[in-house]
Design a protein around this motif. Sequence first.
Motif, PDB file in Angstrom:
ATOM      1  N   VAL A  18       0.863  -1.184   0.000  1.00  0.00           N
ATOM      2  CA  VAL A  18       0.000   0.000   0.000  1.00  0.00           C
ATOM      3  C   VAL A  18       0.895   1.228   0.000  1.00  0.00           C
ATOM      4  N   TYR A  19       0.535   2.189  -0.816  1.00  0.00           N
ATOM      5  CA  TYR A  19       1.320   3.423  -0.890  1.00  0.00           C
ATOM      6  C   TYR A  19       0.943   4.344   0.269  1.00  0.00           C
ATOM      7  N   ILE A  20       1.945   4.779   1.015  1.00  0.00           N
ATOM      8  CA  ILE A  20       1.765   5.723   2.122  1.00  0.00           C
ATOM      9  C   ILE A  20       2.457   7.022   1.732  1.00  0.00           C
ATOM     10  N   GLY A  21       1.771   8.129   1.795  1.00  0.00           N
ATOM     11  CA  GLY A  21       2.349   9.418   1.397  1.00  0.00           C
ATOM     12  C   GLY A  21       3.122  10.090   2.514  1.00  0.00           C
ATOM     13  N   SER A  22       3.244  11.389   2.406  1.00  0.00           N
ATOM     14  CA  SER A  22       3.988  12.166   3.398  1.00  0.00           C
ATOM     15  C   SER A  22       3.097  12.498   4.591  1.00  0.00           C
ATOM     16  N   GLY A  23       3.733  12.765   5.718  1.00  0.00           N
ATOM     17  CA  GLY A  23       2.996  13.117   6.935  1.00  0.00           C
ATOM     18  C   GLY A  23       3.900  13.828   7.918  1.00  0.00           C
ATOM     19  N   THR A  24       3.383  14.035   9.088  1.00  0.00           N
ATOM     20  CA  THR A  24       4.131  14.717  10.146  1.00  0.00           C
ATOM     21  C   THR A  24       4.160  13.859  11.394  1.00  0.00           C
ATOM     22  N   GLY A  25       5.033  14.222  12.300  1.00  0.00           N
ATOM     23  CA  GLY A  25       5.155  13.484  13.551  1.00  0.00           C
ATOM     24  C   GLY A  25       5.840  14.313  14.604  1.00  0.00           C
ATOM     25  N   ALA A  26       6.206  13.684  15.695  1.00  0.00           N
ATOM     26  CA  ALA A  26       6.863  14.350  16.817  1.00  0.00           C
ATOM     27  C   ALA A  26       7.826  13.375  17.449  1.00  0.00           C
ATOM     28  N   GLY A  27       8.588  13.858  18.381  1.00  0.00           N
ATOM     29  CA  GLY A  27       9.548  12.989  19.045  1.00  0.00           C
ATOM     30  C   GLY A  27      10.128  13.664  20.270  1.00  0.00           C
ATOM     31  N   ARG A  28      11.141  13.027  20.834  1.00  0.00           N
ATOM     32  CA  ARG A  28      11.815  13.563  22.011  1.00  0.00           C
ATOM     33  C   ARG A  28      13.277  13.114  21.947  1.00  0.00           C
ATOM     34  N   PHE A  29      14.111  13.856  22.614  1.00  0.00           N
ATOM     35  CA  PHE A  29      15.536  13.536  22.599  1.00  0.00           C
ATOM     36  C   PHE A  29      16.168  13.947  23.917  1.00  0.00           C
ATOM     37  N   LEU A  30      17.291  13.326  24.208  1.00  0.00           N
ATOM     38  CA  LEU A  30      18.039  13.613  25.433  1.00  0.00           C
ATOM     39  C   LEU A  30      19.501  13.299  25.149  1.00  0.00           C
ATOM     40  N   GLY A  31      20.391  14.162  25.625  1.00  0.00           N
ATOM     41  CA  GLY A  31      21.797  13.904  25.346  1.00  0.00           C
ATOM     42  C   GLY A  31      22.742  14.795  26.104  1.00  0.00           C
TER      43      GLY A  31
END
Length: 392
Positions: A18-31
Amino acid sequence: GDLFLPRGSYRLVPADTVYIGSGTGAGRFLGARVEWAPVGADIALSANLLYDNRSSSVESQSPQGEILNYTSELTLEYLVLSPEIDYKLSFLPGFRLTGGIDAELNIAAEAAFVPVRRDSGSITTEVRRVSIDTEPLRIGVNAGISADIFLFEANQRTRFHFSPFLTGHFGTNVTNDFGSDWNMAVVRFGARLKIGPNAMETEILPFDPTYKGKVVAIASLDDRFDVDPVQLGPVPQLQAIALEVPNLVVSEAETPIVLNQPDIPEIDLDKFDIHLGSPPQTFSSYNSQLQVSLPEDVREYLDALVAWAQENPYTEIRIEGHTDNFGSRQEMQKISENRAKEAMNYLIEKGIPRGRILASGLGGRRPKADPRTPEGRRQNRRIEIMIVNTGG
């Protein structure tokens, strides 16, 4: 880019995708971050090591006639190493432009594939977990801007800064699995707590045994005689000139000549506690952060100190200039030195030999009061004067 995922939970050959197009998301980071920023330099070098967790949700665009839409929820985890170069903006104090390279090592990847029926009010029928092969290593670039905000100083040795930043990241493909050509652009916003040691500099003016203070003698007549003051000084060679003055008549002036003495202020030595062993005298009467000229109370004390020091020649005067901690270390160091030099030059002009004075600037490294409050900063803008016995 293009993302293709299998309709089923298993890899089929040929793959039913199945073709999936573009989208948005979120995340988290630590360093953590290590930074090398030489004092006074516009360029700083740094390296960041981060754990980065990213997730995105993308809905497929199913062909006309199909009753199922597909929503893909991807979760990616990376270990990121980013060497960077920071450039200080001279026209925007406290801000830096940043740029560097990202090396992202993929440590986990998972896709949740959710079919949704369109003919029955968007009912989710099931959730399928799909394993996808991501590129093990992504290489990319980053650019952004950061600010550097001073928080406080601990024990005159360590400085704490708060540094918010905004960066953009782009690199090679995330996955090429199932014929995909899918990438990810990341905008990262965060803040750092920066801890670093002070670069301490202390200047003590060297003793100059050849220095001789200025000797100025001024004689003046009462201004009613229209005679300009004459400055007297050493005459290298005196030549006698004979003048013939005919018919010289000497008469007594009706108005006597008055020699004007320079105004010498009356000094009340009892007002100040000046003696050997007395504690250092502190003056916190500087009205502004940049003021280096002597306040009136400092001048009064120095006048009394001159009178006392002339009667006690086997003593030494030590002067320390101090500032608050608002500004760069270089600026505060220079201001503290100039405050000490102003007091030293005043004593020299009053007749104290240069060899009996030690003057130094300590910047804001020895606060007397809490530098986080206006009153504390006012008290820290000061000079301290002490008397030392030289053993004469």
